[in-house]
Design an enzyme around this catalytic site. Structure first.
Site, PDB file in Angstrom:
ATOM      1  CD  GLU A   1      13.459   1.365   9.440  1.00 33.37           C
ATOM      2  OE1 GLU A   1      13.853   2.388  10.025  1.00 33.37           O
ATOM      3  OE2 GLU A   1      14.137   0.334   9.380  1.00 33.37           O
TER       4      GLU A   1
ATOM      5  CE  LYS B   1      -1.816   2.907   2.944  1.00 33.28           C
ATOM      6  NZ  LYS B   1      -1.843   4.090   2.085  1.00 33.28           N
TER       7      LYS B   1
ATOM      8  CB  CYS C   1      12.808   9.347   8.118  1.00 30.35           C
ATOM      9  SG  CYS C   1      13.968   8.359   7.170  1.00 30.35           S
TER      10      CYS C   1
ATOM     11  CD  GLU D   1       9.596  13.182  11.461  1.00 28.17           C
ATOM     12  OE1 GLU D   1       8.500  12.646  11.662  1.00 28.17           O
ATOM     13  OE2 GLU D   1      10.540  12.598  10.899  1.00 28.17           O
TER      14      GLU D   1
HETATM   15  P1  NAD Z   1       2.067   8.448   7.779  1.00 29.58           P
HETATM   16  O1  NAD Z   1       2.313   7.692   9.036  1.00 29.58           O
HETATM   17  O2  NAD Z   1       0.974   9.439   7.760  1.00 29.58           O
HETATM   18  O3  NAD Z   1       1.730   7.429   6.589  1.00 29.58           O
HETATM   19  C1  NAD Z   1       2.579   6.360   6.247  1.00 29.58           C
HETATM   20  C2  NAD Z   1       1.762   5.288   5.570  1.00 29.58           C
HETATM   21  O4  NAD Z   1       0.845   4.740   6.521  1.00 29.58           O
HETATM   22  C3  NAD Z   1       0.902   5.809   4.415  1.00 29.58           C
HETATM   23  O5  NAD Z   1       0.849   4.841   3.397  1.00 29.58           O
HETATM   24  C4  NAD Z   1      -0.454   5.976   5.074  1.00 29.58           C
HETATM   25  O6  NAD Z   1      -1.528   5.957   4.174  1.00 29.58           O
HETATM   26  C5  NAD Z   1      -0.471   4.787   6.016  1.00 29.58           C
HETATM   27  N1  NAD Z   1      -1.405   4.896   7.140  1.00 29.58           N
HETATM   28  C6  NAD Z   1      -1.865   6.017   7.738  1.00 29.58           C
HETATM   29  N2  NAD Z   1      -2.731   5.698   8.721  1.00 29.58           N
HETATM   30  C7  NAD Z   1      -2.802   4.347   8.758  1.00 29.58           C
HETATM   31  C8  NAD Z   1      -3.518   3.421   9.559  1.00 29.58           C
HETATM   32  N3  NAD Z   1      -4.351   3.812  10.517  1.00 29.58           N
HETATM   33  N4  NAD Z   1      -3.342   2.111   9.323  1.00 29.58           N
HETATM   34  C9  NAD Z   1      -2.494   1.679   8.365  1.00 29.58           C
HETATM   35  N5  NAD Z   1      -1.804   2.512   7.560  1.00 29.58           N
HETATM   36  C10 NAD Z   1      -1.951   3.833   7.758  1.00 29.58           C
HETATM   37  O7  NAD Z   1       3.451   9.066   7.360  1.00 29.58           O
HETATM   38  P2  NAD Z   1       3.742  10.028   6.123  1.00 29.58           P
HETATM   39  O8  NAD Z   1       3.208  11.358   6.488  1.00 29.58           O
HETATM   40  O9  NAD Z   1       3.304   9.379   4.849  1.00 29.58           O
HETATM   41  O10 NAD Z   1       5.327  10.019   6.097  1.00 29.58           O
HETATM   42  C11 NAD Z   1       6.100  10.848   6.891  1.00 29.58           C
HETATM   43  C12 NAD Z   1       6.618  10.120   8.110  1.00 29.58           C
HETATM   44  O11 NAD Z   1       7.359   8.965   7.722  1.00 29.58           O
HETATM   45  C13 NAD Z   1       7.570  10.953   8.931  1.00 29.58           C
HETATM   46  O12 NAD Z   1       7.300  10.820  10.288  1.00 29.58           O
HETATM   47  C14 NAD Z   1       8.930  10.360   8.613  1.00 29.58           C
HETATM   48  O13 NAD Z   1       9.914  10.571   9.563  1.00 29.58           O
HETATM   49  C15 NAD Z   1       8.593   8.932   8.452  1.00 29.58           C
HETATM   50  N6  NAD Z   1       9.635   8.246   7.674  1.00 29.58           N
HETATM   51  C16 NAD Z   1      10.482   7.385   8.314  1.00 29.58           C
HETATM   52  C17 NAD Z   1      11.497   6.749   7.601  1.00 29.58           C
HETATM   53  C18 NAD Z   1      12.449   5.787   8.264  1.00 29.58           C
HETATM   54  O14 NAD Z   1      13.125   5.040   7.558  1.00 29.58           O
HETATM   55  N7  NAD Z   1      12.558   5.758   9.566  1.00 29.58           N
HETATM   56  C19 NAD Z   1      11.641   7.004   6.246  1.00 29.58           C
HETATM   57  C20 NAD Z   1      10.770   7.907   5.643  1.00 29.58           C
HETATM   58  C21 NAD Z   1       9.754   8.500   6.372  1.00 29.58           C
END
Ligand code: NAD
Length: 485
Positions: A255, A180, A289, A388
């Site tokens: 992650e 997804k 991230c 963040e």
């Molecule tokens: P997000 O948590 O909003 O979404 C991530 C994914 O989860 C998306 O596909 C989203 O649709 C899905 N999602 C959201 N709610 C959900 C639920 N209730 N159940 C299942 N899936 C759900 O994050 P974002 O805004 O897309 O990305 C930014 C974040 O990602 C930042 O916090 C960043 O630090 C983190 N990030 C971490 C890494 C790492 O390797 N540690 C890498 C890149 C981004």
């Protein structure tokens, strides 16, 4: 319409076929540089997730992937990497149009995505169990078996690269996948499904269901046919993922976010440190991230380094990411831009000194653009140093000595990455040991290698992606005892 729109697949990819969603719905994918919808993509729902999980389950249970043997899996993965590279320009344009990253940034992302695929293809024939020589009258050995169906849920900042961080080790070890992608950025994931199809993967091995986290994401977390969830995203969402996976005791790797410290000592090469600090926070518009969002500078060189940073930040060309001269594109969405701007207000309110930026570029009337922003005189207790922001906003703090730098750097709920800039080798090693983070760079920032593990500690998550460490979470150990007496 342009290449990006015409080249984008729009349906769901389930069981090796392009299918219409059971929801009957679609959603618009927006170009953040123009604010215009570039393509309509099919929106999956719980019923589509069920179909995708069943397809992945069937492919796994019937041994369509694992039983091919590691050599054949490696060959198909290598073919997918070749095809991805042969279409690199299309992928690059698609990612730039969808994410607002510059063409150079997209090229780096997509090139690395192919590298990750190829690196893990190499592991398919090498990851193995062991024989345990502890009993003369028995043969004891272990096997590494795939866990089954993996639900990969990914964010919008490096859409295809972060998908490959999961998909590649999962495929190498014999698992099947339901992916997804983030709702904002599904295009390269769908395009990758075309590559999988063209490479000749058996049907059901790799499935893509775009759609919202609240429906598609939750359906993956709840589905009893999914054995493991590999998630990258926000720490708050990560906690939700872990709770939801508890009901069916799925394996989970997370992650999550970061507030990474970048530490510059007075003895560092300040020019290199300035360039490194700007790359650390403004690369990919700060939507990284591991972004070096807290810059700690030793007091003696604080103003010197700040001057260099502000000079360079003011010269950053912000604009159309399709222009070769652009150095920083737009923030991913209106919502994200508003969030980042609200942090700028919080910083001003708490008394940090806004040294440059904090606003939208006056020459751009459309698009979610923002100027590179630097706050000086930040205290580690301020909101802009604790939370963040995930945008182009740097907080500059100062420190007295090694102990003070390490104490402040570790005073955060996150532990993803860190960097130290110094010419003193001992100091570099001491700090690298003392920092609580999954990755520490020395005299560098934002460098990644398919063979070097990456991941977090504390509330930045657990499990490692990349490198050999990434394989174990996609396998389970089976122990075999053969009585020889
Ligand atoms: P997000 O948590 O909003 O979404 C991530 C994914 O989860 C998306 O596909 C989203 O649709 C899905 N999602 C959201 N709610 C959900 C639920 N209730 N159940 C299942 N899936 C759900 O994050 P974002 O805004 O897309 O990305 C930014 C974040 O990602 C930042 O916090 C960043 O630090 C983190 N990030 C971490 C890494 C790492 O390797 N540690 C890498 C890149 C981004």
């Amino acid at each position: 319409m342009g290449l990006a729109a015409t080249a984008a697949p729009r349906k769901l990819f389930i069981g090796g076929q392009w299918v219409e969603p059971a929801t009957g719905r679609s959603f618009s994918v927006v170009n953040p540089a123009t604010e215009e919808a570039i393509v309509e993509v099919a929106e999956g729902g719980a019923q589509d997730v069920d179909a995708a999980v069943q397809a992945a389950r069937k492919a796994f249970d019937e041994g369509k992937w694992a039983s091919l043997g590691p050599g054949e899996r490696a060959r198909l993965m290598g073919k997918a990497a070749d095809l991805l590279e042969s279409k690199l320009d299309e992928f690059v344009h698609l990612e730039t149009a969808n994410c607002g990253k510059t063409l150079a940034e997209s090229r780096i992302e997509l090139t690395l995505a192919a590298e990750v695929l190829r690196y893990f293809a190499g592991w398919a024939t090498k990851h193995s169990g062991e024989t345990i020589p502890s009993r003369p009258q028995a043969l004891l050995y272990t096997m590494r078996e795939p866990v089954g169906v993996v639900g990969a849920i990914t964010p919008w900042n490096f859409p295809l690269l972060l998908a490959m961080w999961k998909v590649a080790p999962a495929l190498a070890t014999g698992n099947t996948i339901v992916h997804k992608p983030a709702t904002l950025t599904p295009l390269t994931a769908l395009k990758f499904a075309e590559v999988v199809q063209a490479a000749g993967f058996p049907e059901g091995v790799f499935n893509v269901v775009p759609g919202p986290g609240a429906t598609v994401g939750e359906a993956i977390l709840a589905h009893p046919g999914v054995d493991k969830v590999a998630f990258t995203g926000d720490s708050a969402t990560g906690k939700r993922v872990m709770r939801a996976c508890a009901d069916t005791l799925k394996k989970v790797s997370l992650e999550l976010g970061g507030k990474s410290p970048n530490i510059v000592f007075a003895d560092a090469d300040l020019d290199a440190a300035a360039r490194g600090a700007l790359n650390a926070i403004f690369y990919n518009k700060g939507e990284v991230c591991a972004a070096g969002s807290r810059l700690f500078v030793e007091e003696a060189v604080k103003e010197d380094l700040l001057g260099r940073l502000v000079d360079r930040a003011k010269k950053t060309v912000v604009g159309d990411p399709l222009d070769k001269g652009t150095r920083m594109g737009p923030v991913i969405s209106k919502t994200q831009l508003e969030k980042v701007l609200s942090y700028v207000e919080a910083g001003k309110k708490e008394g940090a000194r806004l040294s440059t930026g904090g606003d939208r570029p006056s020459h751009l009337s459309k698009g979610y653009f923002m100027n590179p922003t630097i706050f000086a005189d930040v205290k580690n207790s301020m909101k802009i140093a604790r939370e963040e922001i995930f945008g182009p906003v740097l907080s500059v703090l100062s420190f007295k000595d090694v102990g003070d730098a390490v104490a402040q750097a570790n005073d955060t709920m996150y532990g993803l990455a860190a960097a130290v800039w110094t010419k003193d080798v001992k100091k570099a090693h001491r700090v690298a040991r003392a920092i609580k983070a999954g990755t520490v760079w020395v005299n560098a920032y934002n460098l990644y290698d398919a063979a070097l593990p990456f991941g977090g500690t504390k509330q930045s998550g657990f499990g490692r992606e990349l490198g050999r460490d990434a394989l174990d979470p996609y396998t389970q150990t089976k122990s075999v005892w053969i009585d020889l007496s």
